[in-house]
Design an enzyme around this catalytic site. Structure first.
Site, PDB file in Angstrom:
ATOM      1  N   ALA A  94       0.764  -1.241   0.000  1.00  0.00           N
ATOM      2  CA  ALA A  94       0.000   0.000   0.000  1.00  0.00           C
ATOM      3  C   ALA A  94       0.800   1.299   0.000  1.00  0.00           C
ATOM      4  O   ALA A  94       0.262   2.330  -0.374  1.00  0.00           O
ATOM      5  CB  ALA A  94      -0.958  -0.001   1.187  1.00  0.00           C
ATOM      6  N   ALA A  95       2.060   1.292   0.462  1.00  0.00           N
ATOM      7  CA  ALA A  95       2.785   2.569   0.582  1.00  0.00           C
ATOM      8  C   ALA A  95       3.149   3.106  -0.806  1.00  0.00           C
ATOM      9  O   ALA A  95       3.435   2.313  -1.702  1.00  0.00           O
ATOM     10  CB  ALA A  95       4.059   2.371   1.403  1.00  0.00           C
ATOM     11  N   GLY A  97       0.457   5.171  -0.468  1.00  0.00           N
ATOM     12  CA  GLY A  97      -0.935   5.325  -0.062  1.00  0.00           C
ATOM     13  C   GLY A  97      -1.863   5.925  -1.104  1.00  0.00           C
ATOM     14  O   GLY A  97      -2.995   6.276  -0.787  1.00  0.00           O
ATOM     15  N   GLY A  98      -1.403   6.021  -2.370  1.00  0.00           N
ATOM     16  CA  GLY A  98      -2.266   6.568  -3.421  1.00  0.00           C
ATOM     17  C   GLY A  98      -3.573   5.790  -3.519  1.00  0.00           C
ATOM     18  O   GLY A  98      -4.667   6.360  -3.478  1.00  0.00           O
ATOM     19  N   LYS A  99      -3.438   4.479  -3.634  1.00  0.00           N
ATOM     20  CA  LYS A  99      -4.658   3.679  -3.837  1.00  0.00           C
ATOM     21  C   LYS A  99      -5.410   3.495  -2.523  1.00  0.00           C
ATOM     22  O   LYS A  99      -6.628   3.348  -2.509  1.00  0.00           O
ATOM     23  CB  LYS A  99      -4.303   2.359  -4.502  1.00  0.00           C
ATOM     24  CG  LYS A  99      -3.684   2.620  -5.874  1.00  0.00           C
ATOM     25  CD  LYS A  99      -3.309   1.416  -6.639  1.00  0.00           C
ATOM     26  CE  LYS A  99      -2.534   1.799  -7.887  1.00  0.00           C
ATOM     27  NZ  LYS A  99      -1.156   2.297  -7.628  1.00  0.00           N
ATOM     28  N   GLU A 117       1.823  -2.534   4.501  1.00  0.00           N
ATOM     29  CA  GLU A 117       3.106  -2.290   3.836  1.00  0.00           C
ATOM     30  C   GLU A 117       4.181  -3.051   4.596  1.00  0.00           C
ATOM     31  O   GLU A 117       4.323  -2.899   5.808  1.00  0.00           O
ATOM     32  CB  GLU A 117       3.397  -0.786   3.816  1.00  0.00           C
ATOM     33  CG  GLU A 117       4.796  -0.423   3.365  1.00  0.00           C
ATOM     34  CD  GLU A 117       5.193  -0.971   1.990  1.00  0.00           C
ATOM     35  OE1 GLU A 117       4.410  -0.871   1.036  1.00  0.00           O
ATOM     36  OE2 GLU A 117       6.309  -1.537   1.894  1.00  0.00           O
ATOM     37  N   ARG A 122       8.404   2.658   5.043  1.00  0.00           N
ATOM     38  CA  ARG A 122       7.347   3.010   4.089  1.00  0.00           C
ATOM     39  C   ARG A 122       5.975   2.928   4.757  1.00  0.00           C
ATOM     40  O   ARG A 122       5.064   3.679   4.425  1.00  0.00           O
ATOM     41  CB  ARG A 122       7.418   2.113   2.851  1.00  0.00           C
ATOM     42  CG  ARG A 122       8.647   2.395   1.989  1.00  0.00           C
ATOM     43  CD  ARG A 122       8.769   1.456   0.793  1.00  0.00           C
ATOM     44  NE  ARG A 122       7.667   1.525  -0.140  1.00  0.00           N
ATOM     45  CZ  ARG A 122       7.511   2.444  -1.090  1.00  0.00           C
ATOM     46  NH1 ARG A 122       8.421   3.387  -1.244  1.00  0.00           N
ATOM     47  NH2 ARG A 122       6.464   2.422  -1.903  1.00  0.00           N
ATOM     48  N   ASP A 161      -1.200  -4.403  -5.546  1.00  0.00           N
ATOM     49  CA  ASP A 161      -0.526  -3.446  -6.442  1.00  0.00           C
ATOM     50  C   ASP A 161       0.965  -3.782  -6.312  1.00  0.00           C
ATOM     51  O   ASP A 161       1.679  -3.203  -5.506  1.00  0.00           O
ATOM     52  CB  ASP A 161      -0.842  -2.020  -5.972  1.00  0.00           C
ATOM     53  CG  ASP A 161      -0.325  -0.969  -6.934  1.00  0.00           C
ATOM     54  OD1 ASP A 161      -0.321  -1.235  -8.151  1.00  0.00           O
ATOM     55  OD2 ASP A 161       0.061   0.122  -6.477  1.00  0.00           O
ATOM     56  N   CYS A 214       2.959  -1.436 -12.362  1.00  0.00           N
ATOM     57  CA  CYS A 214       3.262  -0.292 -13.232  1.00  0.00           C
ATOM     58  C   CYS A 214       4.353  -0.714 -14.208  1.00  0.00           C
ATOM     59  O   CYS A 214       5.326  -0.020 -14.416  1.00  0.00           O
ATOM     60  CB  CYS A 214       3.634   0.939 -12.419  1.00  0.00           C
ATOM     61  SG  CYS A 214       4.958   0.661 -11.267  1.00  0.00           S
TER      62      CYS A 214
END
Ligand code: SAM
Length: 437
Positions: A94-95, A97-99, A117, A122, A161, A214
């Protein structure tokens, strides 16, 4: 990908990255004038990159700076869950924390986001961002994926992610180019499979998994998906995706995939796939508690705490050591189960400690979107004074009422300050203060 398209992609990687933000629907309204990110209700492109550090609204959690492709998670979420659903979501990697902040905006007060995380430093940054966002419906944990996997059938949605070789970040983060190698791709693909197998048990049958990276390569993306479909029982889910958006839609054994190329869309490289777990066993099982954490506040303590939140009827207060926390009532049993077995960095809203029956408020309470309106004096500062406050400098005491004040900028809370006669004590957390610019 053909040679012409590859050339267009390489060309796009040498252009400037678009700048986009996602506003916090619980704290602010949509930005004036910005162009909307097509797949996100809250996402907007900015014409140029301002100094976010010098914008107090950024520090108050009015928006999050997030590249646009990642906001597609919102489109997936809205297809999977109607607005009256309040799912329990795990954001496993998660870090920063955008999503997580996006998901927290979507699940609402009755839902819960567990943002995990594995890297401690982080996880601390993630916790800062979650507190700043201020929704009170997030638990931040610092665990290995396998520890979350011990919460069997616990989550309605898991987002992985995944840490990846970062080909989609070659433009935004030039170091990603130097870190890339064929070996890194192989290592990432193997690690992602490990992560997925560690956490699969935590997804409830019929629940959804979103896998995203990504990066562009097939080995980490379709390859991992194919591996997952071979190993576990999963089925496709239908997702709406407007063909005009420029996203390249594909599929692996019927499971839809979405690819974002910087020469086709305004955003960075991104890959996402979503599937439903198709296993018939239904029982939820959680590990045996390792510790007992929460105590219930007594009547007098509760009477003080309820003064500080706008809608206390939705909240459950709990004492952990000498500190009091507020949680949304609907999610509290799950928060308790998680807190008794995992390494929790932060959860709910840290309200503060009680001294002589009065709450000494902590910073996260100032940033909670449902802080009671008139519980303390409020002082709205000019831009210059707000930046001084965020630098932890002194503020002219004549601007403040005696005692504790909530400092705001354009009405948005930034933190606490205490006036004692002709002195004031700036209570902005040292670790968050902005450096002198
Ligand atoms: N979801 C984040 C966001 O939107 O802000 C970005 C996450 S980043 C792509 C992947 C994260 O996975 C990193 O924070 C990294 O520290 C974490 N990670 C690295 N190795 C991991 C592992 N073995 N298991 C789980 N997470 C890992």
């Amino acid at each position: 990908m053909g040679a012409v398209e590859a050339a267009r992609l390489c060309e796009a990687l040498d252009t400037l990255s678009p700048v986009s933000i996602r506003y916090n629907p619980y704290k602010s309204s949509r930005p004036v004038g910005g162009r909307q990110v097509p797949w996100s209700r809250y996402g907007y492109y900015l014409e140029e990159r301002p100094s976010f550090t010098l914008d107090p609204l950024f520090h108050g959690g009015a928006y999050y700076v997030q590249e646009a492709s990642s906001m597609f998670i919102e489109q997936l979420y809205r297809t999977l869950f109607t607005e009256d659903r309040s799912p329990r979501v795990l954001d496993l990697c998660a870090a920063p924390g955008g999503k997580t902040t996006l998901l927290a905006s979507l699940v609402g007060a009755e839902g819960l986001v567990v943002a995990n995380e594995v890297i401690r430093s982080r996880a601390l940054t993630l916790a800062d961002n979650v507190r700043k966002w201020g929704l009170g419906n997030v638990v931040v944990t610092n665990n290995d994926p396998a520890h979350l996997g011990a919460y069997e059938h616990f989550f309605d949605l898991i987002l992985v992610d995944a840490p990846c070789s970062g080909e989609g970040m070659f433009r935004k983060t030039p170091e990603a180019r130097n870190e890339w190698s064929p070996e890194a791709v192989k290592l990432c693909a193997a690690r992602d499979r490990r992560i997925l197998s560690d956490v699969w048990a935590a997804l409830r049958p019929g629940g959804f998994l979103i896998f995203s990276t990504c990066t562009f390569n097939e080995e980490e993306n379709e390859g991992t998906l194919r591996w997952l479909l071979d190993e576990y029982e999963a089925e496709p889910v239908e997702i709406n995706c407007d063909p005009d958006w420029g996203i390249v839609c594909g599929q692996v054994d019927g499971v839809p995939t979405f690819r974002f190329y910087p020469h086709r869309i305004e955003g960075e490289g991104f890959f996402a796939a979503v599937l439903r777990k198709g296993d018939a066993r239904l029982r939820e099982r959680v590990p045996k508690p390792r510790k007992s954490l929460f105590a219930e506040p007594n009547k007098m303590e509760r009477a003080e705490l309820v003064r500080w939140v706008g809608q206390p009827e939705y909240m459950q207060f709990a004492r952990v050591g000498d500190s009091f926390y507020a949680y949304y009532r609907a999610a509290f049993p799950a928060v308790r189960q998680l807190s008794e077995g995992l390494s929790v960095v932060t959860s709910g809203v840290l309200c503060g400690g009680l001294y002589g029956g009065k709450l000494k408020p902590e910073h996260p309470l100032a940033l909670f979107h449902d802080l009671a309106a008139d519980v303390t004096s409020r002082t709205d500062l000019s831009l210059e004074a707000a930046l001084d406050y965020l630098r932890k400098k002194d503020i002219d005491p004549s601007l403040l009422a005696e005692g504790i004040n909530l400092v705001t900028y354009e009405g948005l809370p930034l933190g606490w300050i205490k006036r004692i006669g002709r002195r004031c004590n700036n209570l902005y957390p040292m670790g968050l203060r902005i450096a002198h610019l």
